[in-house]
Design a protein around this motif. Structure first.
Motif, PDB file in Angstrom:
ATOM      1  N   THR A 168      -0.642   4.646  -3.842  1.00 57.72           N
ATOM      2  CA  THR A 168      -0.526   4.577  -2.383  1.00 57.72           C
ATOM      3  C   THR A 168      -0.954   3.202  -1.871  1.00 57.72           C
ATOM      4  O   THR A 168      -0.380   2.704  -0.904  1.00 57.72           O
ATOM      5  N   TRP A 215       1.100  -5.132  13.541  1.00 50.77           N
ATOM      6  CA  TRP A 215       0.198  -4.156  12.930  1.00 50.77           C
ATOM      7  C   TRP A 215      -0.715  -3.530  13.986  1.00 50.77           C
ATOM      8  O   TRP A 215      -0.818  -2.313  14.077  1.00 50.77           O
ATOM      9  N   PHE A 231      -1.740   7.403   3.093  1.00 53.10           N
ATOM     10  CA  PHE A 231      -2.139   6.276   2.262  1.00 53.10           C
ATOM     11  C   PHE A 231      -3.635   6.178   2.022  1.00 53.10           C
ATOM     12  O   PHE A 231      -4.064   5.780   0.954  1.00 53.10           O
ATOM     13  N   LYS A 261      -0.506   0.327  -3.449  1.00 53.28           N
ATOM     14  CA  LYS A 261       0.635  -0.555  -3.696  1.00 53.28           C
ATOM     15  C   LYS A 261       1.762  -0.283  -2.706  1.00 53.28           C
ATOM     16  O   LYS A 261       2.379  -1.208  -2.178  1.00 53.28           O
ATOM     17  N   SER A 262       2.037   0.970  -2.458  1.00 58.17           N
ATOM     18  CA  SER A 262       3.092   1.357  -1.526  1.00 58.17           C
ATOM     19  C   SER A 262       2.787   0.875  -0.108  1.00 58.17           C
ATOM     20  O   SER A 262       3.665   0.364   0.599  1.00 58.17           O
ATOM     21  N   TYR A 263       1.536   1.019   0.318  1.00 58.98           N
ATOM     22  CA  TYR A 263       1.125   0.580   1.657  1.00 58.98           C
ATOM     23  C   TYR A 263       1.371  -0.917   1.822  1.00 58.98           C
ATOM     24  O   TYR A 263       1.946  -1.353   2.821  1.00 58.98           O
ATOM     25  N   SER A 286       1.159  -1.242  16.260  1.00 60.00           N
ATOM     26  CA  SER A 286       1.604   0.011  15.639  1.00 60.00           C
ATOM     27  C   SER A 286       0.509   1.064  15.545  1.00 60.00           C
ATOM     28  O   SER A 286       0.799   2.257  15.503  1.00 60.00           O
ATOM     29  N   GLU A 292       3.345  -2.861   0.054  1.00 63.85           N
ATOM     30  CA  GLU A 292       4.779  -3.129  -0.043  1.00 63.85           C
ATOM     31  C   GLU A 292       5.456  -2.835   1.300  1.00 63.85           C
ATOM     32  O   GLU A 292       6.261  -3.632   1.788  1.00 63.85           O
ATOM     33  N   ASP A 293       5.113  -1.702   1.901  1.00 64.16           N
ATOM     34  CA  ASP A 293       5.693  -1.315   3.198  1.00 64.16           C
ATOM     35  C   ASP A 293       5.310  -2.274   4.320  1.00 64.16           C
ATOM     36  O   ASP A 293       6.031  -2.389   5.307  1.00 64.16           O
ATOM     37  N   ASN A 294       4.160  -2.935   4.195  1.00 62.60           N
ATOM     38  CA  ASN A 294       3.645  -3.784   5.272  1.00 62.60           C
ATOM     39  C   ASN A 294       3.671  -5.273   4.965  1.00 62.60           C
ATOM     40  O   ASN A 294       3.104  -6.063   5.723  1.00 62.60           O
ATOM     41  N   LYS A 295       4.344  -5.676   3.912  1.00 59.17           N
ATOM     42  CA  LYS A 295       4.279  -7.077   3.477  1.00 59.17           C
ATOM     43  C   LYS A 295       4.814  -8.071   4.500  1.00 59.17           C
ATOM     44  O   LYS A 295       4.383  -9.218   4.525  1.00 59.17           O
ATOM     45  N   ASP A 296       5.730  -7.667   5.376  1.00 57.87           N
ATOM     46  CA  ASP A 296       6.293  -8.582   6.369  1.00 57.87           C
ATOM     47  C   ASP A 296       5.769  -8.333   7.777  1.00 57.87           C
ATOM     48  O   ASP A 296       6.243  -8.937   8.741  1.00 57.87           O
TER      49      ASP A 296
END
Length: 105
Positions: A15, A31, A77, A17-19, A34, A21-25
């Motif tokens: 989770t 942020w 996450f 890594k996924s977090y 949101s 990846e989802d927020n890299k840009d």
């Protein structure tokens, strides 16, 4: 509004890594925008390399912070412990008494 320090930890390495990846840009403005809700707002965010990371929120209640995190799916996450801080002071403030007895009793 009350001040809270939230301590977060990711549910798992996957989770985490996924977090990221989802927020890299995602920009800072995006942020913070949101996570803001009608009665909750995150003011500061600190993340290091440790298992725990921290955010400073203002909210009417702890429950509203958890509700906001659930509403945006963040609870998938990470786990959050929100603690109300009775004393809030910054170096930018005018000279004032830091420890108001009414807040600490």
């Amino acid at each position: 509004m009350k001040h809270f320090i939230c301590t977060h930890t990711f549910v798992s390495e996957e989770t985490r890594k996924s977090y990221f990846e989802d927020n890299k840009d995602v920009t800072t403005k995006q942020w913070f925008g949101s996570v803001e809700g009608e009665k909750v707002k995150c003011l500061q965010h600190w993340l290091g390399e440790q298992d725990f990371w921290f955010c400073h929120w203002i909210a009417e209640s702890e429950a509203l912070i958890h509700e906001r995190l659930e509403a945006i799916g963040a609870d998938r996450f990470f786990i959050t412990m929100a603690q109300e801080m009775k004393v809030y002071a910054t170096s930018d403030e005018p000279d004032k008494k830091i420890y108001d007895e009414d807040k600490l009793i």
